[in-house]
Motif scaffolding. Structure first.
Motif, PDB file in Angstrom:
ATOM      1  N   TYR A   1       1.016  -1.189  -0.004  1.00 57.82           N
ATOM      2  CA  TYR A   1      -0.256  -0.181   0.191  1.00 57.82           C
ATOM      3  C   TYR A   1       0.659   1.503  -0.403  1.00 57.82           C
ATOM      4  O   TYR A   1       1.411   1.392   0.547  1.00 57.82           O
ATOM      5  CB  TYR A   1      -0.827   0.161   1.504  1.00 57.82           C
TER       6      TYR A   1
ATOM      7  N   GLY B   1      -3.844   3.100   7.605  1.00 57.92           N
ATOM      8  CA  GLY B   1      -4.755   1.765   7.053  1.00 57.92           C
ATOM      9  C   GLY B   1      -3.926   0.312   6.862  1.00 57.92           C
ATOM     10  O   GLY B   1      -4.515  -0.198   6.864  1.00 57.92           O
ATOM     11  N   THR B   2      -2.438   0.182   7.169  1.00 56.13           N
ATOM     12  CA  THR B   2      -1.886  -1.044   7.279  1.00 56.13           C
ATOM     13  C   THR B   2      -2.450  -1.751   8.074  1.00 56.13           C
ATOM     14  O   THR B   2      -3.075  -3.002   8.036  1.00 56.13           O
ATOM     15  CB  THR B   2      -0.943  -1.418   7.808  1.00 56.13           C
TER      16      THR B   2
HETATM   17  C1  DP6 Z   1       4.788   0.873   3.791  1.00 52.73           C
HETATM   18  O1  DP6 Z   1      -0.230   2.130   6.977  1.00 52.73           O
HETATM   19  O2  DP6 Z   1       1.534   3.018   8.585  1.00 52.73           O
HETATM   20  O3  DP6 Z   1       4.199  -0.100   4.897  1.00 52.73           O
HETATM   21  O4  DP6 Z   1      -2.142   4.730   6.285  1.00 52.73           O
HETATM   22  O5  DP6 Z   1      -0.567   6.796   6.764  1.00 52.73           O
HETATM   23  O6  DP6 Z   1      -1.387   4.758   8.600  1.00 52.73           O
HETATM   24  P1  DP6 Z   1      -1.446   5.489   7.448  1.00 52.73           P
HETATM   25  O7  DP6 Z   1       0.017   4.357   6.525  1.00 52.73           O
HETATM   26  P2  DP6 Z   1       0.438   3.473   7.110  1.00 52.73           P
HETATM   27  O8  DP6 Z   1       1.567   2.385   5.557  1.00 52.73           O
HETATM   28  C2  DP6 Z   1       2.679   1.925   5.458  1.00 52.73           C
HETATM   29  C3  DP6 Z   1       2.632   1.114   4.285  1.00 52.73           C
HETATM   30  C4  DP6 Z   1       3.692   0.023   4.154  1.00 52.73           C
HETATM   31  C5  DP6 Z   1       3.690  -0.649   3.070  1.00 52.73           C
HETATM   32  C6  DP6 Z   1       2.275  -1.918   3.378  1.00 52.73           C
HETATM   33  O9  DP6 Z   1       2.144  -1.918   4.385  1.00 52.73           O
HETATM   34  O10 DP6 Z   1       1.284  -1.966   2.701  1.00 52.73           O
END
Ligand code: DP6
Length: 328
Positions: free
Chosen positions: A16, A139-140
């Motif tokens: 993500y 998000g995660t």
């Molecule tokens: C790089 O969930 O930390 O780990 O939604 O803004 O809290 P927010 O972001 P977050 O995103 C981290 C994304 C990642 C890749 C992944 O785990 O998919």
């Protein structure tokens, strides 16, 4: 009512990275992850009529950043509104791993908070509802609600963007051997990183290849074809970091030790000693994906590399669960 939940961190095989809508955290693409058995958060929540404001404590940490407090308070407000309650809450939370080094502490932390706080107010949300709600906090976190191997379906709007289990934890015996190379917090948060992603000239290209990549990865997971699966996992990690490195301003999350591990993984593979593949989230920590039967070997190999602070073997595990032992 006092409730305590335990939720796993998760490692993304498909990342993500960029939001379609920043406010609701609806992502640009689906992502796929595995829940981690040995990296988790525990959170106890109690709403209490005697409190004049929310009280939040992190065990084992002296300071809490005001941004973190605000994020947790907003989450509590949202849950309180859903339940129609006016009570403030006491929250005590702990992680069994260092925060903000490329292990999803916001994922496990907000998944545990979502389950504990909704239950503490007597709400009985479905897995889908919990995942939808956890997503809005980080998000995660939506991927740490369902069991085992998980897909977050990006959906089209706020109420259809949530995660579902693809396979239960016992489906496939693979491991994520996590090599923490520094416990210093990263300078740029992933929330800021998401916003920068579309400034990369390669971002649209990444997105254009996403559906085919996801379909292939899911097929290799169904077939338990570890080699083909691992190649996509590594390719996807490099793809996400290519976006980071070419964003404006650029984000380089790696440390020298990160690259040292990546090079070693290639050598182990070439020599036929150990077939493993790396993936890296928004930090310097390397996640070494291998067959479950090779996990101990991967750990002992990693422990010989200079500059590694800690190595932790993780197996696939269930998502967020209530537990009976409270933190206060
Ligand atoms: C790089 O969930 O930390 O780990 O939604 O803004 O809290 P927010 O972001 P977050 O995103 C981290 C994304 C990642 C890749 C992944 O785990 O998919």
């Amino acid at each position: 009512m006092k409730k305590t939940a335990k939720a796993p961190a998760n490692i993304a095989f498909i990342k993500y990275w960029a939001k379609a809508d920043a406010a609701t955290r609806v992502p640009k693409n689906n992502s796929i992850s595995m829940n981690l058995s040995d990296m988790y958060s525990i959170c106890t929540v109690e709403f209490d009529a005697s409190l004049k404001k929310n009280e939040v404590h992190f065990l084992d940490e002296e300071t809490i950043k005001s941004q973190e407090l605000a994020r947790i308070s907003d989450a509590l407000d949202k849950i309180r509104n859903i339940a129609g309650s006016v009570l403030f809450a006491k929250v005590v939370t702990k992680n069994n791993f260092p925060k903000a080094t490329g292990i999803a502490s916001s994922a496990s932390g907000f998944a545990a908070l979502t389950l504990a706080a909704t239950k503490a107010l007597g709400l009985n949300l479905t897995e889908k509802e919990l995942s939808l709600l956890a997503r809005t906090f980080s998000g995660t976190a939506c991927r740490s609600i369902p069991d085992g191997f998980v897909e977050w379906q990006k959906g089209t709007y706020e109420n259809d963007s949530y995660a579902l289990s693809l396979h239960p934890p016992e489906y496939w015996d693979i491991a994520d051997v996590v090599a923490v190379v520094t416990s210093k917090m990263k300078k740029v948060s992933s929330t800021d990183g998401h916003a920068l992603a579309p400034t990369s000239p390669f971002y649209e290209l990444r997105l254009a290849g996403m559906d085919a990549k996801i379909a292939n990865l899911k097929k290799h997971m169904r077939d338990k074809n570890f080699t083909s699966f691992g190649r996509i996992v590594e390719d996807e990690a490099l793809n996400m970091h290519a976006i980071c490195i070419t964003s404006t301003p650029p984000l380089l999350y790696w440390q020298p030790e990160t690259i040292r591990i990546m090079k070693n993984i290639a050598l182990w593979r070439e020599s036929g000693e150990l077939e493993s593949y790396f993936t890296i989230d928004a930090g310097s920590t390397v996640h070494v994906i291998c067959r479950g039967t090779d996990a101990q070997k991967a750990k002992s190999y990693l422990e010989k590399i200079e500059g590694i602070e800690k190595v932790v073997i993780n197996r696939p595990v269930k998502g967020a669960q209530l537990v009976t032992e409270h933190l206060f």
